[in-house]
Design an enzyme around this catalytic site. Sequence first.
Site, PDB file in Angstrom:
ATOM      1  CG  HIS A  82       4.300   0.597   7.399  1.00 45.60           C
ATOM      2  ND1 HIS A  82       3.735  -0.193   8.124  1.00 45.60           N
ATOM      3  CD2 HIS A  82       5.064  -0.066   6.491  1.00 45.60           C
ATOM      4  CE1 HIS A  82       4.016  -1.296   7.502  1.00 45.60           C
ATOM      5  NE2 HIS A  82       4.805  -1.196   6.594  1.00 45.60           N
TER       6      HIS A  82
ATOM      7  CB  CYS B  18       6.555  -0.840  -1.484  1.00 43.41           C
ATOM      8  SG  CYS B  18       6.544  -2.356  -1.472  1.00 43.41           S
ATOM      9  CB  CYS B  19       8.114  -2.975  -5.967  1.00 40.98           C
ATOM     10  SG  CYS B  19       8.393  -4.327  -4.685  1.00 40.98           S
TER      11      CYS B  19
ATOM     12  CD  GLU C 175       9.400  -5.875  -1.187  1.00 38.35           C
ATOM     13  OE1 GLU C 175       9.504  -6.527  -0.125  1.00 38.35           O
ATOM     14  OE2 GLU C 175       9.204  -4.644  -1.080  1.00 38.35           O
TER      15      GLU C 175
ATOM     16  N   GLY D 298       8.938   0.800  13.438  1.00 37.75           N
ATOM     17  CA  GLY D 298       8.526  -0.499  13.361  1.00 37.75           C
ATOM     18  C   GLY D 298       9.018  -1.129  12.164  1.00 37.75           C
ATOM     19  CG  HIS D 299       9.150  -0.706   7.350  1.00 35.55           C
ATOM     20  ND1 HIS D 299      10.341  -0.235   6.837  1.00 35.55           N
ATOM     21  CD2 HIS D 299       8.460  -1.466   6.553  1.00 35.55           C
ATOM     22  CE1 HIS D 299      10.314  -0.891   5.558  1.00 35.55           C
ATOM     23  NE2 HIS D 299       9.352  -1.739   5.214  1.00 35.55           N
TER      24      HIS D 299
ATOM     25  CB  CYS E  98      11.477  -3.123  -1.816  1.00 36.69           C
ATOM     26  SG  CYS E  98       9.966  -1.906  -2.661  1.00 36.69           S
TER      27      CYS E  98
ATOM     28  CD  GLU F 258       6.837  -8.534   2.362  1.00 37.04           C
ATOM     29  OE1 GLU F 258       5.897  -8.556   1.353  1.00 37.04           O
ATOM     30  OE2 GLU F 258       7.238  -7.484   2.874  1.00 37.04           O
TER      31      GLU F 258
ATOM     32  CG  HIS G 280      10.229  -6.751   6.166  1.00 37.02           C
ATOM     33  ND1 HIS G 280      10.819  -5.825   5.658  1.00 37.02           N
ATOM     34  CD2 HIS G 280       9.182  -7.185   5.348  1.00 37.02           C
ATOM     35  CE1 HIS G 280       9.887  -5.421   4.719  1.00 37.02           C
ATOM     36  NE2 HIS G 280       8.731  -6.388   4.442  1.00 37.02           N
TER      37      HIS G 280
END
Length: 614
Positions: free
Chosen positions: A122, A390-391, A305, A173-174, A307, A289, A237
Amino acid sequence: MKLYTADKARITGGFWGEKQALLQKVTAKSIYDRFAETGRFNALICRKEEGMPQPHIFWDSDTAKWIEGTACLLMREKSPELEALCDGLIETIAANQMEDGYFNSYYQAIEIENRFTQYINHELYCLGHMIEAAVAYDQATGKKQLLEVCEKYIALVDRVFRVEHSAAFDTPGHEEIELALFKLYQHTGDEKYMTLMRYFVDTRGTSPRDITYEALGRSDYSQTHKPVREQDTVEGHCVRALYLYSAMADQAAHDQDEALANACRKLYRNCVDKRMYITGAVGSTYLGESFTVDYDLGNHEAYAETCASLALALFCRRMLQLDVKGEYMDTAELALYNGALSGMSLSGDAFFYENPLSYSPTRASIANRYTKARAHSAIGQRVKVFECSCCPPNVLRVYGAIQEFVFGEGEDDLYVHMMADAYAHTKYGILQQRTDYPRQGETTIYPPEGTYTLHIRVPAWAEEPVLCVNGLRHDFTIQDGYIHLTGEWDADATVELRFSMPVRFIYANPRVSADAGKVCVARGPVIYCLEGADNGDNLSDIRLRTDGSARVVTDGKFGLPIITLPGSRSVPGDYPLYAVSPVPRSAVDLIFIPFYAWANRGENEMDVWVRTET
Ligand SMILES: [Zn+2]
C-alpha cells in the site's frame, strides 16, 4: 458546477452538527489513543526498536486519515490540544523522511530494499492519504510542513513511476493517490500533479506488470482487468474500485473527457441498479472485500465495509460535478445516513468494519466455530480498534468534512444539494440553510444578494413538495431532481422547501433472492431495522403488515424517531421440528429503529428486510 471544499462551508447545527460535535468531543481523541496504544504513531520513527510491534504496511494511512479528519474538525472549532497532537505526528514524519523524499514506516523499518517492488502493498495508497491530510491541514491551520513532505515524496514517485518506469509495477495496487493528486492539483494549481494523476488513471488496465492477487485468481481485484474507459461493471475490491471511479470522475470533469465520463456513468449505473444494498452499502462477500455479480445481495453475509459506503458517497459527490442530477445525492445520502453511519457507535468511540443487513448471534457463533467450513460472519458489537483499522479514521474524515456535500456553485448558479443546517462562502456572499432534516422534511434557505439561478435538490422520495419564496407559495417543476429558480435575489430573500416524509415500504427486485417476500422500512433517507432489544429474538419469524398505520415516535436515544408498525409472530409454545399445520400466530406491535443505531444495546439479532404478512 463545483462543490465547495471543507474549508469553504460549515455545518452549524442539526443532525450533522450533533455528529460533528461528537467527532470533535469523543471520536478524534479516542481513535488517537487507540492508534497510539497499538504502536502506529511510534512506528513513524521508521526504525525497529526493542519492544515495538512490527508496523503494518497501511499504518501510515491510518495516521494520515486521523490527521485529515482532525484537520476538518479544526476548521469547525479550534482545539489547541488536537492541533498539538497533529503537529507532533507531522514533525515525526518530516524528521524521518528519507533524503530522496521517500516515507513509509513499514518499508523503512523492515525492508527498504524492497520499496516500489510489491504491487499488492500500500505504499502509494499511504502517500495518497498523506496528501489528503496535508491539504486539509493547510486549509485548517495554514501550516505547510506535511504538504512539503508530500511534494518531495511525489517528486520521487513521479520520477520512478512515470519518467523512469524503474518501479516493479506501474499503477498503485490500492487506488487512492489518484484522487489525492487531483485534490493537491486543485489546492496548489500545479499541473504536474494532474499529469501524474492522469498517468496512473490512464495506465490502469494496460500494464502486464500490474499483476493482482494471484490467490484470488482475478485481475479485476484491483480493477486492472481492462483500461478504465472500457470498464462498465463494478468489479473487485469495493474500496479500491470506488476510489478509482472517484478519481476517474474528477479527471473526466476536469478534462471534459466524454469517454471517461461515460465509463463513470456506466459504473455508477451498474453499482446502484444491481450491486448496492438498500443501506447504500456495497461488497457482497468478505472474499476480497468485493463486489460479486448482479443481484447477489445476501444480507447476513454482506461484507458492506464502512469504508466502501464512504467511498460510494465520495464517488457520488464527484458524479454530481459531472452531471447535476439529484439521484447522485440521493445515493450519497443513503450511504451517509445508513451503511456508513452504522460503522460508528452512538457513543462515537467504537466501530464496525462490516455492516451486514441481518445479524444473529447464533449464526455468528456457528460461523466462527467452523470458520473454514461455514460462511464468514461479521462481528455483532463495535470495537474500539481493528488490526486493519481503516474504517474509524475514515468515518472521522468523511463526516468531519460532510459540509463538502451540501452546496455548490456554477457560472451564474448556486446549488443546495443536501438539506443540512449549514452555510457556505459563495462568490455572491453567504448562502445559508436552516433545517432540522431528516427529523422533518423542511428547510429554509437564505440566498445571498445577486442575480443567479438557485438550484435546490428535492429527494426522489419526497412527497407533496411545497415551495415558498419570500413567504409566498411559488409554482415550480422538478428537473433531474432539482427546482431551478432564476432571479434577482434581495439581501433578505428566503426560500422555504417543505415535503412530507411518510414511512415507506421498499421492495427488492425479484432477482434478489435474499429479499424475496420481504420489505424494508424507510423514512426520508433513513433505513430502519428490527432489533432484538425491542422485538425479542427469532426475528425471522416476524411478519409485517404493510396495510397497517405507522406511528413515528420521537425518541431521544437514537437521534431520529423510531417507527412502530403492526405485525405478527408465532404464539410462544413447544412445537415439533416439523408439523402438517402451521403454528398459530398473534398480532404484535413491531418497533423499528434507524439502521445506523443497531448494536448499541448489547449483542442481539437485527434484520433490515422483514417478511410481509401476505
Ligand atoms: Zn475500512
